[in-house]
Design a protein around this motif. Sequence first.
Motif, PDB file in Angstrom:
ATOM      1  N   GLU A  99       4.883   3.947   8.873  1.00 16.11           N
ATOM      2  CA  GLU A  99       4.048   3.310   9.692  1.00 16.11           C
ATOM      3  C   GLU A  99       2.677   3.867   9.367  1.00 16.11           C
ATOM      4  N   ASN A 100       2.337   5.048   9.060  1.00 13.47           N
ATOM      5  CA  ASN A 100       1.041   5.591   8.641  1.00 13.47           C
ATOM      6  C   ASN A 100       0.412   5.008   7.570  1.00 13.47           C
ATOM      7  N   GLU A 101       1.483   4.638   6.471  1.00 15.99           N
ATOM      8  CA  GLU A 101       0.956   4.217   5.284  1.00 15.99           C
ATOM      9  C   GLU A 101       0.618   2.598   5.367  1.00 15.99           C
ATOM     10  N   ASN A 102       1.336   1.955   6.109  1.00 18.53           N
ATOM     11  CA  ASN A 102       1.100   0.693   6.482  1.00 18.53           C
ATOM     12  C   ASN A 102      -0.272   0.436   7.001  1.00 18.53           C
ATOM     13  N   LYS A 103      -0.612   1.312   8.112  1.00 19.90           N
ATOM     14  CA  LYS A 103      -1.852   1.195   8.829  1.00 19.90           C
ATOM     15  C   LYS A 103      -3.018   1.618   7.724  1.00 19.90           C
ATOM     16  N   ARG A 104      -2.799   2.617   6.870  1.00 18.39           N
ATOM     17  CA  ARG A 104      -3.703   2.719   5.655  1.00 18.39           C
ATOM     18  C   ARG A 104      -3.914   1.551   4.811  1.00 18.39           C
ATOM     19  N   THR A 105      -2.985   0.889   4.510  1.00 20.61           N
ATOM     20  CA  THR A 105      -2.950  -0.160   3.513  1.00 20.61           C
ATOM     21  C   THR A 105      -3.720  -1.140   4.246  1.00 20.61           C
ATOM     22  N   PHE A 106      -3.227  -1.470   5.146  1.00 20.19           N
ATOM     23  CA  PHE A 106      -4.130  -2.591   6.271  1.00 20.19           C
ATOM     24  C   PHE A 106      -5.813  -2.302   6.383  1.00 20.19           C
ATOM     25  N   PHE A 107      -5.947  -0.876   6.549  1.00 19.63           N
ATOM     26  CA  PHE A 107      -7.407  -0.587   6.582  1.00 19.63           C
ATOM     27  C   PHE A 107      -8.360  -0.936   5.419  1.00 19.63           C
TER      28      PHE A 107
END
Length: 393
Positions: free
Chosen positions: A5-13
């Motif tokens: 989830e943390n990596e997904n947020k970073r990718t979206f950012f």
Amino acid sequence: MFLKENENKRTFFYLFIFFILYFLPPGNKIIHSAILESFEMLLDYAKSHVLFCLIPAFFIAGAISVFINQNAILKYLGPNANKFISYTIASISGSILAVCSCTVLPLFKGIYKKGAGLGPAISFLYSGPAINILAMILSLKVLGFKLGVARIIGAIIFAFVIGIVMHLLFKKEDEVRFKDEKMFKFEISESRKLWQQIIFMVVMILILIFLNWAPSKGTLPVWDIIYKNKWIISGILLLILFLILGLWFKKDELNNWVFVTRDFALQIVPLLFFGILIAGFLLGRPGHMALIPNEWIIKLVGGNSLFSNFFASLSGALMYFATLTEIPILQGLIGAGMGYGPALALLLAGPSLSLPSIIVIWGELGAKKTLAYIFLVILMSTIVGWIVGMIIF
């Protein structure tokens, strides 16, 4: 799962930043001005607030986490505490600080991580920037009796109501949070007596208050006398703090305090600075041109329509106000044609929220709680501004 989830947020950012940069029209003077304004706003914040405002707040938040007895937090601010007592303590303790919506964040994070229930923590989060004593007095002096009183009463009621509604909305999630014993990761220090702990915390809070003491510009002579001597007062308090640390604290306790303070700073500062850049790009500093012209905002907040109150609340929730700067800004906007109802709406929403603080709160509480908090502040500010604008002004 958490890492994913943390990596997904970073990718979206990163994708979000890429698309903004990709679609910005090259050579556009307005865009160039907005970009420059965003960095000017960040520079102003770094010079005016980080050293004497944010850093002391981080150390107070670290001290709350490391040194304050957890049982006391749970007793007075926990989910099972007496509601009247807990919300009163949260509102009063927030109101004495005279901090902006960003400086209150590490303090909010400190009491929330230590065991405060969501409701009282949110009341503290709102009251710190919105109800501080000097802002109340200056509002009465500068903006007039009616608007000043409306702000005081509205902000006090908001601190209670918003905290209670947040507690009711997320009661089950808060109960689950308190079942997880790992959330309280700091040791409780019992090496000092209660009176020593109180003196230690009071001295640090007084340092934060006096370092950021603002002038009243002639309206309050006593406040201006304190302002002229604030460095002397702060220096004396700092010497007292060093004596306290040397006499009452062990080396390993101080090391733990520094490490926890550092962790708070590393979690909050990047999000805060990013939010300031975005706020500067969109709205800029007062009196300076950014992407959204100030003239548009002034035209949209004239009169006392429901829309003008909503737009004032929304604008206030996104704009960044340094401590007490909302008062001269509102004075100028009212002179330019802003209605008194929208002015009240902005006063109730603006100091307590800003785009930088929203980003940090989102990282701490998640999307649902943050959006609920924003919705409550904007909705209540809109309705109260509209009603008071019709009845009183």
